[in-house]
Each structure stands twice: as C-alpha cells, then as structure tokens.
Design an enzyme around this catalytic site. Structure first.
Site, PDB file in Angstrom:
ATOM      1  N   SER A   3     -10.399  44.732   9.600  1.00  0.00           N
ATOM      2  CA  SER A   3     -10.411  44.071  10.595  1.00  0.00           C
ATOM      3  C   SER A   3     -11.877  44.769  11.261  1.00  0.00           C
ATOM      4  O   SER A   3     -12.216  43.851  12.513  1.00  0.00           O
ATOM      5  CB  SER A   3      -9.389  44.317  11.523  1.00  0.00           C
ATOM      6  OG  SER A   3      -9.178  45.931  11.238  1.00  0.00           O
ATOM      7  N   HIS A  61      -9.826  48.621  17.051  1.00  0.00           N
ATOM      8  CA  HIS A  61     -10.457  48.118  17.426  1.00  0.00           C
ATOM      9  C   HIS A  61     -11.375  49.092  18.505  1.00  0.00           C
ATOM     10  O   HIS A  61     -11.223  49.071  19.296  1.00  0.00           O
ATOM     11  CB  HIS A  61      -9.373  46.953  17.612  1.00  0.00           C
ATOM     12  CG  HIS A  61      -8.388  46.088  15.858  1.00  0.00           C
ATOM     13  ND1 HIS A  61      -7.747  45.056  15.997  1.00  0.00           N
ATOM     14  CD2 HIS A  61      -9.250  46.466  14.946  1.00  0.00           C
ATOM     15  CE1 HIS A  61      -7.110  45.057  14.684  1.00  0.00           C
ATOM     16  NE2 HIS A  61      -8.309  46.099  13.925  1.00  0.00           N
ATOM     17  N   ASP A 110      -5.641  40.871  19.583  1.00  0.00           N
ATOM     18  CA  ASP A 110      -4.692  41.380  18.636  1.00  0.00           C
ATOM     19  C   ASP A 110      -2.918  41.554  19.508  1.00  0.00           C
ATOM     20  O   ASP A 110      -2.283  41.925  19.109  1.00  0.00           O
ATOM     21  CB  ASP A 110      -5.045  42.752  19.264  1.00  0.00           C
ATOM     22  CG  ASP A 110      -6.009  43.730  18.106  1.00  0.00           C
ATOM     23  OD1 ASP A 110      -6.718  42.542  17.528  1.00  0.00           O
ATOM     24  OD2 ASP A 110      -6.438  44.610  18.416  1.00  0.00           O
TER      25      ASP A 110
END
Lengths: 180, 167
Positions: free
Chosen positions: A57, A96, A123
C-alpha cells in the site's frame, strides 16, 4: 591406578567446563540480543522500534520486505508523516501516511486521517466500524528511517515456519558443536 | 581455527559490516545537500461551497500548482512525496491540516512540474467555520532515501480567503 583415576577426573572436569562455557556463550548471545531490543525500545520510545513492511500500500516508497525504524516522541503528529498505527480489532499494525490532522484547542487531542500512497481511497474503510479518525493512542510510532530488503528473512520465516525451525536448528547445532 | 565455517563466518561478518557502513555513509552524505526548492500556488476558482447535512463545511477548489524541487534530489534519493496542505485555525481546533493534493516524484527530471487540478481530497472542516476563513497553503515534501534517514520540509505560500457565503 591412582594416576589413571586422576587423569580421568581431569578429563571429566574439562568436558564439564567446556559445556558450561558453551552454555554461558549461548546465554550471552541471547541476552545481548534481548538487551539491544529492549534498549532500542527505551531509546525510540516505541514498543516495536523496527517493523517490516508487509503490504504494497505504500509503493513505490516502501516495498514488501523493507524495514522501517520507528520513533515515538511527544512531538505532535503532522500531515505528511508516515505513522504506524493499530486499529481496534486488528492485531497487524498498518504503515500509512497522514493526510489530515485536526488538533483540539483545549485538550490537545488530535484527530488523524491516513492513506496509503498506493491506495486510491483514504483509510476510513480500514478503521473500525463507525470510526472516522485515528487518535493518539492508536499510533505506535512514526517512521524515521528506512532499510531496503532486510525484512525479507522475517517474511519468509513467518510464511514458511519450516525454514525457521531449520535455521534455528542449524544455528543451535553450530553453537553446540563448535570448538574454540 | 581455520575451518571452512570460520572463514565463511568471518567473510559474511565483514561483508555485512561494510554494507552497513556504506548505507550509513550514503545516508550521512544527504546532510551535505542544501536544497533550495521553489513553488507557487494559485486558487483559481471556488467550484462549490456548502454545508453538509451533518453540519460540516465543505469546499471544492481549483488549484494551479507549480514547483521546482530538483535540488532535493541526491544520489541517495528514491522518491520525493510532495503534497499541498491547507492549514488554518478555528475556535475549536488549534490546527487543521488538510491535504488537498499530493504526488510522488520518482526522478529529478520530473521534479519541475506544473499542474492544474481540483482538490484531490475533500476539503471538509470539523464544524462550520469556513465562511470567510483565511487559510495558508503550504507545500510539504518528504524525501524518501534509497536507504537511511528520511527528510521532510515545507514552504509556506500565499494564503487565501474563502468567500463569506456558500455557493
């Protein structure tokens, strides 16, 4: 006959000392690894100072198998930083980037929204049901440094446990049979 | 003492040490780069501006972003992550940072760019404070190295005042 018994005893004692020193050596290796790990936890302030990237990701920045060094300080979290967080109900931490930050005037509590660089959407879909923001207690640390490929060993070992046992066995055998 | 195992072990230890040292030196060499990036942003249009049913203000903007980030690149740079954030203060929040646009620059050749875009992420306030609100536009960048320490910096640019009425 007296001298035979003496020499047998001395040989026995040598064997005993040798095993003892090997055991101590093994203990030293294990404890120093533990000391380094716990020392890193103290220095970085993060409960897991090194994490392995498991997903795609954050490509092309972070690839599967790269390792990240985390740091957890009192400094406020700001947009753009790469954080590692735990979502309620999931045990695998996620790495992230922060894209939105709202910081309360009175309490200083922060509300954070994250997104993976390689994902199309933010998210919110990964968060717990009805959760719109991450807060301070979800954050395990922020990424400060980066080392490529080193984490592949961990990924291989978690996905194929047989290899882990073979390596541990081989190392153990090496330590026991090695003679200085 | 001179068995195969010992030699292999010594060689491996030496190789790993050298590799670690080289990584550390590559990361350290980034300190000698003193970048001088430049950028400018214009808000061309307020596309729409309204209050959501839940009471939060939302605005859509058209932006013109240009930047020259070439000086950020060194031999240890893998990519530069660049984003434009709106930053403002409200009575409830001491800081609101909202990313409006971002991009990944993979090489120095692409580090001088110009783009005309509407905001990529939704510009939503926590509350209803955006009417007549002045915010700062800040260009942030995060330099991701091939190995070692990550760098980040920012450039605060011209502010913009939102209209007093929804539209």
């Amino acid at each position: 006959m007296e001298w035979i018994r003496e020499s047998v005893d001395s040989i026995k004692s040598i064997q005993f000392r040798k095993t003892l020193s090997q055991a101590v050596n093994l203990g030293l290796i294990l404890t120093s690894a533990l000391i380094i790990w716990k020392g890193l936890i103290c220095i970085t302030g993060s409960e897991s100072p090194v994490v392995v990237v498991l997903s795609e990701s954050m490509e092309p920045g972070f690839q599967r198998g790269d390792i990240l060094f985390l740091h957890m300080s009192k400094d406020p979290i700001r947009a753009g930083e790469i954080i590692v967080f735990n979502v309620d109900g999931h045990d695998i931490p996620i790495v992230h980037r922060v894209i939105k930050v709202h910081e309360r005037q009175d309490t200083g509590e922060v509300y954070i929204l994250t997104k993976g660089d390689n994902n199309d959407k933010d998210d919110r879909v990964l968060y717990a049901q009805g959760q719109h923001w991450l807060q301070r207690h979800h954050v395990m640390g922020r990424a400060v440094g980066f080392l490529p490929y080193v984490g592949w060993m961990t990924i291989i070992m978690t996905e194929k446990p047989v290899i882990k046992y073979i390596i541990i066995g081989a190392l153990g055998l090496l330590v026991i049979t090695s003679k200085d | 003492m001179h068995s195969f195992g010992y030699r292999a072990n010594a060689l491996l230890t030496f190789a790993v040490t050298i590799l670690a040292l080289m990584c550390a030196m590559a990361s350290f060499s980034d300190n000698f780069n003193h970048p001088s990036p430049s950028s400018s942003v214009q808000v061309l249009n307020v596309n729409w501006f309204q209050k959501q049913p839940n009471g939060n203000d939302e605005v859509s903007l058209t932006l013109n972003i240009s930047a020259d980030l070439q000086s950020l690149f060194t031999w240890n740079t893998k990519q530069v992550f660049v984003f434009l954030a709106a930053e403002y203060e409200t009575p409830k929040n001491s800081l609101n940072q909202i990313s409006l646009w971002d991009g990944i620059i993979a090489s120095k050749e692409h580090a001088k760019f110009w783009t005309h875009t509407s905001n990529k992420y939704r510009f939503i306030d926590q509350g209803s404070n955006l009417r007549g609100k002045e915010f700062n536009l800040t260009l942030h960048w995060h330099v991701m190295p091939k190995t070692g320490k990550m760098f980040a910096d920012k450039l605060v640019m011209s502010g913009y005042r939102l209209p007093k009425e929804y539209r």
